[in-house]
Design an enzyme around this catalytic site. Structure first.
Site, mmCIF file in Angstrom:
data_model
loop_
_atom_site.group_PDB
_atom_site.id
_atom_site.type_symbol
_atom_site.label_atom_id
_atom_site.label_comp_id
_atom_site.label_asym_id
_atom_site.label_seq_id
_atom_site.Cartn_x
_atom_site.Cartn_y
_atom_site.Cartn_z
ATOM 1 N N GLU A 50 -15.308 -9.808 -3.904
ATOM 2 C CA GLU A 50 -15.449 -10.133 -2.481
ATOM 3 C C GLU A 50 -16.897 -9.975 -2.068
ATOM 4 O OE1 GLU A 50 -16.310 -7.817 -0.085
ATOM 5 O OE2 GLU A 50 -16.195 -5.971 -1.278
ATOM 6 N N ASP A 82 0.850 -1.184 0.000
ATOM 7 C CA ASP A 82 0.000 0.000 0.000
ATOM 8 C C ASP A 82 0.888 1.236 0.000
ATOM 9 O OD1 ASP A 82 -3.228 0.428 0.917
ATOM 10 O OD2 ASP A 82 -1.917 2.167 1.144
ATOM 11 N N CYS A 109 -20.197 0.474 0.982
ATOM 12 C CA CYS A 109 -20.507 -0.375 -0.162
ATOM 13 C C CYS A 109 -21.875 -0.102 -0.773
ATOM 14 C CB CYS A 109 -20.404 -1.851 0.238
ATOM 15 S SG CYS A 109 -18.727 -2.393 0.627
#
Length: 436
Positions: free
Chosen positions: A146, A30, A262
């Site tokens: 996912e 990252d 989400c």
């Protein structure tokens, strides 16, 4: 197997630690130096049950490491890309800046035969755009969405209810599917469905699932709106229709609606992508799903105002919850905080409490008052509103005990999670969402 995970936010950090816990050698990469430093020290940068344990175990075993150096991905057989796809600031569309940057940074360190597995939630067609870049390095791009539930993400990664892998329709794609079966061997061996599709279908699976769940939640909230003008009880309605096996009871809990990182942004991005494809009418209903969801937040505020006789100015209101859901410290698009901010804007003295999310909430909304301890938060309150279903509030707060602390006896159940009869019996004026 040696794996790399590009992006160590919520999705990536959990995936990296979980893959190490089942025996793989994993490096997480990252660009955020502070995040990498924390993870390298075995510290989870966010609250997720079970993550600190497998994180510490993976690092101690030597199977798990974290770095900011993309060259560390070299030599991995599979490279998972799990960076964020936030909503664009000026539209509903998904921002693919991080996905594109991650793939472009990874390509120089790919070797022929490598597999790049996208896990980010992206608009359908993204994989097709990325494929030439990956194939130019001799690698194969697949999409492996996912399906994590915050609060259960470790469990959902190690023991998923299904695995979906979208692959190209050639020999390289077939080989990639076999490699992913090996990556997820423990789950596959126990019979977890392993569904191989084309790339576009795999991209659609994730957004379609989120769109369906959002629609189901907004449907019961729409029924709550009807119940409120007819005197019906939406909780009894949900129980009754939930016995129909074609419908089911799960996600039929009326309340202040969904939030998080989400569902809201994914249904908006889906709508935007459908418009780009010339099929906006196919998912036009998602706009109403979104609007119903947002209306329920305002309804919760209205119930507090009603409970306090039409005026909340300078009234103390205890808000139970800040995270968008229990078992998480995630405050992204949190309905709970939205309600708190709206009440504060009306001049109320708002006190927010939450077992895990206070630090995050304070950074975003410093104008609110935060108290860690539940009983202190409700002390002298004129009204209490439940907005996040933590057990500390939903089950463990007895109305008789609350009565010894508060100044008023008004409770607004923004999640329909309290025992209405018990609270009324203890002398409280109880307001539910879509309940008489």
């Amino acid at each position: 197997m040696r794996l790399s995970v590009i992006g160590c936010g919520y999705l990536g950090a959990v995936h990296a630690a979980a893959m190490a816990s089942i025996g793989h050698e994993v490096v997480g990469i990252d660009v955020d130096e502070r995040k990498i430093a924390a993870l390298s020290a075995g510290e989870a940068p966010f609250f997720e049950p079970g993550l600190p344990e497998i994180l510490a175990e993976g690092i101690a075993s030597g199977r798990l490491s974290f770095t900011t150096d993309m060259s560390a991905a070299r030599g991995a057989a599979v490279h998972f890309v799990g960076v964020g796809t936030p909503q664009q600031k000026d539209s509903y569309a998904a921002d693919l800046t991080y996905v594109n940057a991650a793939v472009d940074a990874l390509v120089p360190f790919l070797s022929p035969g490598d597999i790049v597995a996208g896990k980010s939630t992206v608009p359908v067609g993204t994989a097709a755009d990325l494929t030439p870049r990956v194939e130019a390095a001799g690698a194969t791009l697949v999409w492996n969405p996912e399906f994590l539930r915050e609060g259960f993400a470790v469990e959902d990664t190690i023991d998923p209810d299904r695995l979906v892998v979208g692959v190209p329709s050639d020999e390289a794609g077939a080989r990639a599917a076999d490699v992913l079966r090996e990556v997820y061997h423990p789950a596959v061996a126990k019979g977890t469905p392993f569904i191989v599709t084309d790339l576009a279908t795999a991209e659609l699976v994730k957004v379609a699932a989120n769109a369906f769940l959002a629609t189901k939640i907004s449907f019961i909230n729409a029924m709550a709106e009807i119940a409120e003008v007819t005197g019906a009880d939406v909780t009894q309605l949900a129980d009754a229709i939930g016995h129909d096996v074609r419908i089911g009871r799960r996600f039929l809990g009326a309340g202040i609606g969904f939030g998080g990182g989400c569902l809201p942004k994914d249904i908006r991005a889906f709508s935007a992508r459908a418009e780009e494809l010339g099929r906006g009418e196919s998912v036009a209903f998602l706009r109403e799903v979104d609007e119903i969801n947002l209306r329920r937040r305002e309804r919760a505020v209205q119930l507090v105002i009603e409970g306090l006789g039409g005026q909340v100015f300078e009234k103390k209101i205890a808000v139970l919850g800040a995270a968008f859901k229990p078992h998480s410290d995630d405050i992204r698009d949190s309905p709970a905080l939205d309600v708190a901010v709206r009440l504060h804007g009306l001049g109320a003295d708002v006190v927010v409490t939450d077992p895990e999310a206070i630090a995050n909430a304070r950074r975003v909304h410093p104008q609110l008052t935060y108290i860690d301890e539940r009983d202190e938060a409700i002390r002298d309150a004129d009204a209490v509103i439940l907005v996040t279903e933590w057990d500390e509030y939903r089950r463990d707060l007895a109305p008789e005990h609350a009565s010894t602390l508060t100044a008023g006896r008004v409770v607004v159940d923004g999640r329909n999670g309290l025992d209405a009869a018990a609270w009324r019996a203890a002398g409280w004026t109880y307001y539910g969402m879509g309940r008489p």
